[in-house]
Write an enzyme that holds these catalytic residues in place. Structure first.
Site, mmCIF file in Angstrom:
data_model
loop_
_atom_site.group_PDB
_atom_site.id
_atom_site.type_symbol
_atom_site.label_atom_id
_atom_site.label_comp_id
_atom_site.label_asym_id
_atom_site.label_seq_id
_atom_site.Cartn_x
_atom_site.Cartn_y
_atom_site.Cartn_z
ATOM 1 N N THR A 272 24.908 -14.135 -15.423
ATOM 2 C CA THR A 272 24.733 -12.829 -14.997
ATOM 3 C C THR A 272 25.242 -12.746 -13.425
ATOM 4 O O THR A 272 24.829 -13.495 -12.611
ATOM 5 C CB THR A 272 23.182 -12.284 -15.020
ATOM 6 O OG1 THR A 272 22.821 -12.168 -16.344
ATOM 7 C CG2 THR A 272 23.152 -10.900 -14.653
ATOM 8 N N PHE A 274 25.037 -10.492 -9.924
ATOM 9 C CA PHE A 274 24.232 -9.531 -9.484
ATOM 10 C C PHE A 274 24.926 -9.034 -7.975
ATOM 11 O O PHE A 274 25.702 -9.763 -7.406
ATOM 12 C CB PHE A 274 22.931 -10.134 -8.808
ATOM 13 C CG PHE A 274 22.021 -10.705 -10.054
ATOM 14 C CD1 PHE A 274 20.960 -9.591 -10.445
ATOM 15 C CD2 PHE A 274 22.216 -11.946 -10.785
ATOM 16 C CE1 PHE A 274 20.197 -10.189 -11.358
ATOM 17 C CE2 PHE A 274 21.333 -12.229 -11.968
ATOM 18 C CZ PHE A 274 20.372 -11.280 -12.110
#
Length: 388
Positions: A272, A274
């Site tokens: 992921t 960010f």
């Protein structure tokens, strides 16, 4: 619409040295500080004004949370969660105490969320501040309640987090960094419960979709909640022996749950990305790899997207991300055609990330070229690339 160029190609030739290079870096900083590239953002999203006025009327207070035991048989596995910070909401925000010395970083979720892990990776000594929704994290930064916000923008399995793309345009924050986090999903349950006994599993929709194969084999009902750690907290607080949660190993430790299965995501390479958001931009540099994020709109016409992308290809600038989102205020565009009458098209915003610093004349010239046929252009941030 009349376009006002903040920079021009002639102002920044391809070769800059000495004083010219210094002026180039200074001009790049000025444009980033403004937060847009010489165009009126109100023409794209009228929600900016309403967002600013709404945030100014928010009442600032903090209410410590508490967890109530609901089942006598689950007392042994429940912990005192009242000491954990309650997530900030849009209408329930707390001001940073005057003695606060550490960097305060907002994230969406509760303690044990993967977003908290990303915040701690970016700022190991920070005070991580939970928020109940993405927008609460944006407003916490705008209201000076925290210094930064760390929010997910895309996942290697689940794709883009569209809500945060929309919020980037609505709010006036700057991207000042990025964090890539390896996500390892665990199946959690109360002590003494086996995974075969589970009837339902709770987690964030993205986490549930990333563990589709494992959950399908278990034959459980999937229930969506706001975040992964929140699912673990809910199972523990309510003593749900028929329910499990997909969350992190840290969430299991915090809420007193057992790890029934580890690494249950469909793909082991689950990453992921960010974004780190702040009120002020950072000064672009050329001594390390930088990335720049922009958003723009284009007029309808043949080859217009090709022209937009060509301004980067001509200067050998690598694009790392392309995302399109319909404009929320004006989602449809009516175009008259003499042959077939009028037609309706979606009116899109285009988000692009490219590998170049705004202190690099190539990037400056590329955006000067792009603004010749863009109806709106805004620099969202220029920041160091995360190579970890």
């Amino acid at each position: 619409m009349a376009l006002r160029a903040a920079w021009t190609s002639s102002a920044y030739p391809s070769r800059t040295t000495g004083r010219t290079a210094a002026r180039s870096r200074q001009r790049a900083a000025e444009v980033l500080a403004i937060g847009r590239w010489g165009f009126d953002a109100a023409t794209v999203d009228d929600e900016d004004k309403s967002s600013s006025s709404a945030s100014s009327s928010v009442e600032l207070r903090r209410v410590p949370g508490a967890v109530e035991e609901v089942d006598e048989s689950s007392k042994k596995v429940q912990r005192d969660l009242s000491s954990l910070p309650k997530p900030l909401s849009v209408t329930d925000l707390s001001a940073c105490p005057s003695h606060c010395s550490n960097v305060r970083v907002a994230y969406q979720g509760v303690p044990g969320a993967f977003s908290e892990a990303a915040a701690l990776k970016a700022y190991p000594q920070c005070e991580a501040v939970p928020c109940d929704q993405f927008e609460a994290a944006f407003k916490a930064v705008e209201l000076w309640l925290v210094d930064k916000a760390v929010l997910p923008i895309e996942n290697s399995l689940g794709g883009s987090i569209h809500r945060n793309y929309d919020l980037l345009l609505r709010h006036r924050l700057h991207i000042v960094g990025e964090v890539q986090l390896a996500v390892n999903h665990c199946l959690l349950g109360l002590p003494g419960v086996r995974k075969e006994e589970l009837k339902r599993v709770l987690s964030h929709p993205q986490a549930l979709s990333q563990c589709e194969n494992t959950l399908a084999k278990l034959g459980v009902i999937r229930e969506s909640v706001d975040d992964t750690a929140g699912a673990a907290q809910f199972v523990a607080a309510n003593g749900l022996r028929d329910a499990g949660a997909v969350a992190s190993a840290r969430a299991a430790e915090i809420y007193g749950l057992n790890i029934l299965a580890e690494g249950i995501q469909d793909d082991s390479d689950n990453i992921t990305r960010f974004l780190i958001l702040a009120r002020e931009p950072i000064i672009p540099r050329t001594d390390k790899p930088f990335k720049t994020s922009i958003v723009f709109t284009l007029e309808e016409g043949p080859g217009v997207i090709f022209k937009a992308l060509a301004v980067f290809a001509l200067r050998e600038i690598n694009l790392t991300k392309i995302e399109s989102r319909p404009q929320r205020k004006r989602p449809l565009r009516v175009v008259d055609d003499s042959n077939s009458g009028s037609a309706k098209y979606f009116d899109y915003l285009f988000y692009i990330d490219f590998e170049a610093s705004m202190a690099d004349p190539r990037a400056q010239n590329a955006l000067s070229h792009l603004q010749e046929f863009a109806t709106f252009l805004r620099v969202l941030g220029c920041y160091p690339m995360d190579s970890a």
